[in-house]
Write a protein that holds these residues in place. Sequence first.
Motif, PDB file in Angstrom:
ATOM      1  N   LEU A  95     -41.378 -33.250  -2.122  1.00 47.31           N
ATOM      2  CA  LEU A  95     -40.910 -32.392  -3.211  1.00 47.31           C
ATOM      3  C   LEU A  95     -41.604 -31.029  -3.144  1.00 47.31           C
ATOM      4  N   VAL A  96     -42.898 -31.039  -2.835  1.00 46.24           N
ATOM      5  CA  VAL A  96     -43.678 -29.802  -2.703  1.00 46.24           C
ATOM      6  C   VAL A  96     -43.132 -28.946  -1.559  1.00 46.24           C
ATOM      7  N   VAL A  97     -42.876 -29.570  -0.409  1.00 44.35           N
ATOM      8  CA  VAL A  97     -42.348 -28.841   0.753  1.00 44.35           C
ATOM      9  C   VAL A  97     -41.002 -28.197   0.415  1.00 44.35           C
ATOM     10  N   SER A  98     -40.162 -28.937  -0.301  1.00 47.71           N
ATOM     11  CA  SER A  98     -38.861 -28.409  -0.714  1.00 47.71           C
ATOM     12  C   SER A  98     -39.027 -27.184  -1.606  1.00 47.71           C
ATOM     13  N   ASP A  99     -39.957 -27.245  -2.572  1.00 45.90           N
ATOM     14  CA  ASP A  99     -40.188 -26.122  -3.485  1.00 45.90           C
ATOM     15  C   ASP A  99     -40.749 -24.904  -2.762  1.00 45.90           C
ATOM     16  N   ILE A 100     -41.638 -25.132  -1.787  1.00 51.66           N
ATOM     17  CA  ILE A 100     -42.219 -24.015  -1.023  1.00 51.66           C
ATOM     18  C   ILE A 100     -41.147 -23.319  -0.181  1.00 51.66           C
ATOM     19  N   LEU A 101     -40.291 -24.101   0.481  1.00 50.65           N
ATOM     20  CA  LEU A 101     -39.200 -23.519   1.272  1.00 50.65           C
ATOM     21  C   LEU A 101     -38.292 -22.664   0.390  1.00 50.65           C
ATOM     22  N   PHE A 102     -38.014 -23.178  -0.809  1.00 52.18           N
ATOM     23  CA  PHE A 102     -37.154 -22.453  -1.740  1.00 52.18           C
ATOM     24  C   PHE A 102     -37.797 -21.131  -2.172  1.00 52.18           C
ATOM     25  N   SER A 103     -39.126 -21.127  -2.353  1.00 53.90           N
ATOM     26  CA  SER A 103     -39.831 -19.921  -2.783  1.00 53.90           C
ATOM     27  C   SER A 103     -39.671 -18.781  -1.779  1.00 53.90           C
ATOM     28  N   PHE A 104     -39.531 -19.122  -0.491  1.00 56.41           N
ATOM     29  CA  PHE A 104     -39.369 -18.101   0.537  1.00 56.41           C
ATOM     30  C   PHE A 104     -38.028 -17.365   0.417  1.00 56.41           C
ATOM     31  N   ALA A 105     -37.040 -18.013  -0.179  1.00 49.66           N
ATOM     32  CA  ALA A 105     -35.715 -17.388  -0.323  1.00 49.66           C
ATOM     33  C   ALA A 105     -35.620 -16.523  -1.574  1.00 49.66           C
ATOM     34  N   LEU A 106     -36.544 -16.690  -2.519  1.00 47.55           N
ATOM     35  CA  LEU A 106     -36.436 -15.996  -3.798  1.00 47.55           C
ATOM     36  C   LEU A 106     -36.596 -14.477  -3.716  1.00 47.55           C
ATOM     37  N   PRO A 107     -37.488 -13.930  -2.855  1.00 43.89           N
ATOM     38  CA  PRO A 107     -37.572 -12.460  -2.787  1.00 43.89           C
ATOM     39  C   PRO A 107     -36.235 -11.789  -2.456  1.00 43.89           C
ATOM     40  N   LEU A 108     -35.449 -12.410  -1.570  1.00 41.37           N
ATOM     41  CA  LEU A 108     -34.134 -11.852  -1.253  1.00 41.37           C
ATOM     42  C   LEU A 108     -33.200 -11.924  -2.460  1.00 41.37           C
ATOM     43  N   ARG A 109     -33.336 -13.004  -3.213  1.00 40.10           N
ATOM     44  CA  ARG A 109     -32.524 -13.157  -4.424  1.00 40.10           C
ATOM     45  C   ARG A 109     -32.894 -12.088  -5.452  1.00 40.10           C
ATOM     46  N   VAL A 110     -34.186 -11.792  -5.546  1.00 36.94           N
ATOM     47  CA  VAL A 110     -34.660 -10.752  -6.462  1.00 36.94           C
ATOM     48  C   VAL A 110     -34.055  -9.402  -6.094  1.00 36.94           C
ATOM     49  N   VAL A 111     -34.038  -9.076  -4.781  1.00 43.52           N
ATOM     50  CA  VAL A 111     -33.462  -7.815  -4.305  1.00 43.52           C
ATOM     51  C   VAL A 111     -31.967  -7.760  -4.636  1.00 43.52           C
ATOM     52  N   TYR A 112     -31.270  -8.877  -4.425  1.00 41.39           N
ATOM     53  CA  TYR A 112     -29.825  -8.943  -4.683  1.00 41.39           C
ATOM     54  C   TYR A 112     -29.507  -8.639  -6.150  1.00 41.39           C
ATOM     55  N   TYR A 113     -30.245  -9.269  -7.061  1.00 37.89           N
ATOM     56  CA  TYR A 113     -29.998  -9.043  -8.483  1.00 37.89           C
ATOM     57  C   TYR A 113     -30.424  -7.638  -8.905  1.00 37.89           C
ATOM     58  N   ALA A 114     -31.548  -7.154  -8.354  1.00 36.57           N
ATOM     59  CA  ALA A 114     -32.038  -5.816  -8.711  1.00 36.57           C
ATOM     60  C   ALA A 114     -31.055  -4.722  -8.291  1.00 36.57           C
ATOM     61  N   MET A 115     -30.282  -4.979  -7.235  1.00 38.53           N
ATOM     62  CA  MET A 115     -29.282  -4.013  -6.765  1.00 38.53           C
ATOM     63  C   MET A 115     -27.948  -4.171  -7.506  1.00 38.53           C
ATOM     64  N   GLY A 116     -27.938  -4.988  -8.557  1.00 40.57           N
ATOM     65  CA  GLY A 116     -26.719  -5.146  -9.368  1.00 40.57           C
ATOM     66  C   GLY A 116     -25.668  -5.988  -8.697  1.00 40.57           C
ATOM     67  N   PHE A 117     -26.060  -7.180  -8.217  1.00 42.04           N
ATOM     68  CA  PHE A 117     -25.163  -8.108  -7.514  1.00 42.04           C
ATOM     69  C   PHE A 117     -24.588  -7.461  -6.246  1.00 42.04           C
ATOM     70  N   HIS A 118     -25.461  -6.882  -5.454  1.00 42.29           N
ATOM     71  CA  HIS A 118     -25.027  -6.270  -4.187  1.00 42.29           C
ATOM     72  C   HIS A 118     -25.880  -6.825  -3.044  1.00 42.29           C
ATOM     73  N   TRP A 119     -25.200  -7.294  -1.982  1.00 44.58           N
ATOM     74  CA  TRP A 119     -25.874  -7.933  -0.850  1.00 44.58           C
ATOM     75  C   TRP A 119     -25.522  -7.185   0.439  1.00 44.58           C
ATOM     76  N   PRO A 120     -26.385  -6.263   0.889  1.00 44.48           N
ATOM     77  CA  PRO A 120     -26.086  -5.497   2.107  1.00 44.48           C
ATOM     78  C   PRO A 120     -26.651  -6.133   3.381  1.00 44.48           C
ATOM     79  N   MET A 121     -27.136  -7.370   3.281  1.00 50.06           N
ATOM     80  CA  MET A 121     -27.877  -7.980   4.397  1.00 50.06           C
ATOM     81  C   MET A 121     -27.049  -8.918   5.274  1.00 50.06           C
ATOM     82  N   GLY A 122     -25.746  -8.961   5.081  1.00 47.99           N
ATOM     83  CA  GLY A 122     -24.879  -9.707   5.981  1.00 47.99           C
ATOM     84  C   GLY A 122     -24.610 -11.142   5.565  1.00 47.99           C
ATOM     85  N   GLU A 123     -23.521 -11.684   6.119  1.00 45.96           N
ATOM     86  CA  GLU A 123     -23.065 -13.041   5.808  1.00 45.96           C
ATOM     87  C   GLU A 123     -24.073 -14.100   6.241  1.00 45.96           C
TER      88      GLU A 123
END
Length: 366
Positions: free
Chosen positions: A70-98
């Motif tokens: 469960l810990v490993v799963s949560d840590i892996l997920f934490s690595f994806a959150l900075p990109l999610r923060v950028v996406y929301y901060a840009m007003g639902f805009h994702w310029p980083m590709g499919e």
Amino acid sequence: MEMVAATNSTRNESDICTNLYDHRGWAQYFLPAMYSLICILGLLGNVLALHVIWPNLKKINSTTLYSANLVVSDILFSFALPLRVVYYAMGFHWPMGEGLCKAMALLFYINMYAGVNFMTCLSVDRFIAVVLPLRFSRFRKVQKVRYICVAVWVVVFMQTLPLLSMPMTNIEQSGHITCMEFPNFEKIDNLPVMLIGAVLLGFGMPVITILVCYSALCYKLRILAKSNKLTERSGRSRKVIGVICTVILVFVVCYSPYHIDLLQYMIRKLRYEPDCSERHDFQISLHITVCLMNLNSCLDPFIYFFACKGYKKKVLRLLRKQVSMSFSSVVRTSPEGSSKDVFGNDKIHMSLRSNQKERSSVLLSD
């Protein structure tokens, strides 16, 4: 023919809704703040949990093994959150590709399904340990649990890998490129039926299993406490029941709103095609309930603190060390630096440390 034409016109009208992201004004501040907090707390808490578990791998038991996954799963997920923060901060805009959007979506859903499945395994493990210790004890042997963990990860990947074949991004009329948003999936055939099945199997069955296991566990602990007066006076059963209730509360509060929200909307979609206003309301509710579900990754360490004695010891030791270092820096920078004052402060410092040890020993004696 008229009915078909009306249905087609309704669908075409629903496809060109331009209000789905009208809440980006407040969302681009609220959501990045929430996800930044989740990322920091979740990463720190789960890395500490892994630091506690790792040195004791040789004497690991079934509960610790499930918790480690469960810990490993949560840590892996934490690595994806900075990109999610950028996406929301840009007003639902994702310029980083499919490709990167799909990778982030994969980590998100892996964490969701792994969290649900391993929390279910933990509840069944505790149920066997207390209620049926003799009949099914073989399922708690470390070797068997390793196989069960591998099987859980296989199931999780089977649940999430099909996402790689789906389009994750979409170019909106405003020019924004959205990533991992519900409208991007609406072109998939039989989507409501698929999602209703996913909710019932991926959430309904686990939550019923958890509630049944922990209810039986609480009942058994109450019976044991009544038959053993010493156990009842020590309050150990009440503390265990408190931890169980906390686990259930975290699970229900974090996971239920998202799945209930998804279920009710899919049922509505089977009956009629929601208009633009309903679709916008659903988008807002999704962003809030998904955020609430992700909060689970930073609440897990609080469960470890109350349920895992080793984790509690490590946190208290770090806190004592931090308080000690802070106090020492105050002593060193004190303007009245006479030898008498320093020795007096050292005595106070040693007294504080002894008091802290007494308090921590009381905390850890449960």
